[in-house]
Design a protein around this motif. Structure first.
Motif, short mmCIF file in Angstrom:
data_model
loop_
_atom_site.label_atom_id
_atom_site.label_comp_id
_atom_site.label_asym_id
_atom_site.label_seq_id
_atom_site.Cartn_x
_atom_site.Cartn_y
_atom_site.Cartn_z
N ASP A 241 0.87 -1.17 0.00
CA ASP A 241 0.00 0.00 0.00
C ASP A 241 0.91 1.22 0.00
OD1 ASP A 241 -1.75 2.11 0.44
OD2 ASP A 241 -2.99 0.95 1.84
N PHE A 242 0.88 1.97 -1.11
CA PHE A 242 1.78 3.11 -1.27
C PHE A 242 1.36 4.32 -0.44
CE2 PHE A 242 2.59 0.54 -5.04
CZ PHE A 242 3.94 0.33 -4.87
N THR A 243 0.22 4.21 0.23
CA THR A 243 -0.19 5.27 1.14
C THR A 243 0.81 5.36 2.28
OG1 THR A 243 -2.49 4.78 0.61
CG2 THR A 243 -2.10 6.12 2.57
N TYR A 244 1.40 4.21 2.62
CA TYR A 244 2.28 4.14 3.79
C TYR A 244 3.72 3.74 3.45
CZ TYR A 244 -2.40 3.94 5.68
OH TYR A 244 -3.71 4.21 5.95
N SER A 245 4.06 3.71 2.18
CA SER A 245 5.43 3.30 1.84
C SER A 245 5.99 4.16 0.72
CB SER A 245 5.46 1.82 1.45
OG SER A 245 4.68 1.59 0.30
N ASP A 246 7.29 4.16 0.62
CA ASP A 246 8.01 4.94 -0.39
C ASP A 246 8.11 4.12 -1.67
OD1 ASP A 246 9.67 6.58 -1.84
OD2 ASP A 246 11.45 6.19 -0.61
#
Length: 173
Positions: A79-84
């Motif tokens: 989930d790219f909301t929480y990762s780079d």
């Protein structure tokens, strides 16, 4: 007389461009949570590869190739909301440039709907002709979006006009 002819040609081109833009088809995918416009209905494929569900939209007219790939990474737990997404971007950029005769012309960051995406411009030899491509990458939630437009480098002005219409039509649901 020359001036009147030039004005007539410019007016015709502007009207044709405006008409072409309004006639583009709006495509909406609830599955991939995106909408965009292209000149006509795209060819749509649904693929599954290594647990990644992908929806692929493609369309080609006489000059231009349009593509949009939406990859759902939810089964991989990403989930790219929480990762780079930097490492994923580098891998995808490199994957776009692997064909022989492909040259990266430039890359930049692009902001869209409070998201930061990346854009690359590259050329590629197709037979004896050089083609220019613009590809944008967005990492949104559990999706990676690759949005591409390309065409003959010798017709770059037409390509740039269509690029602006296409990229400005993108809306994430």
């Amino acid at each position: 007389m020359k001036k009147a002819l030039i004005i007539y040609i410019l007016a015709f081109v502007c009207l044709t461009s405006a008409k072409a833009q309004t006639e583009w088809e709006k495509i909406t995918s609830e599955k991939s949570k995106i909408s965009f416009s292209i000149p006509d209905q795209p060819f749509i494929q649904n693929k599954m590869l290594n647990g990644i569900s992908t929806e692929v939209f493609s369309f080609k007219d006489a000059i231009t190739v349009f593509g949009l790939v939406a990859s759902d990474l939810s089964k991989l737990g990403l989930d790219f909301t929480y990762s780079d997404p930097s490492a994923y971007y580098q891998e995808m950029k490199e994957g776009s440039l692997v064909s022989r005769g492909t040259i990266l012309i430039g890359e930049s960051s692009v902001a869209y709907q409070k998201m930061l995406g990346k854009e690359i411009q590259y050329t590629q030899m197709v037979g004896k002709h050089e083609y220019t491509y613009f590809k944008r990458f967005f990492f949104r939630g559990k999706y990676i979006y690759q949005i591409t437009i390309g065409g003959p480098s010798r017709m770059k002005k037409i390509l740039l006009n269509k690029k602006n219409i296409y990229f400005n039509s993108i809306f994430f649901l």
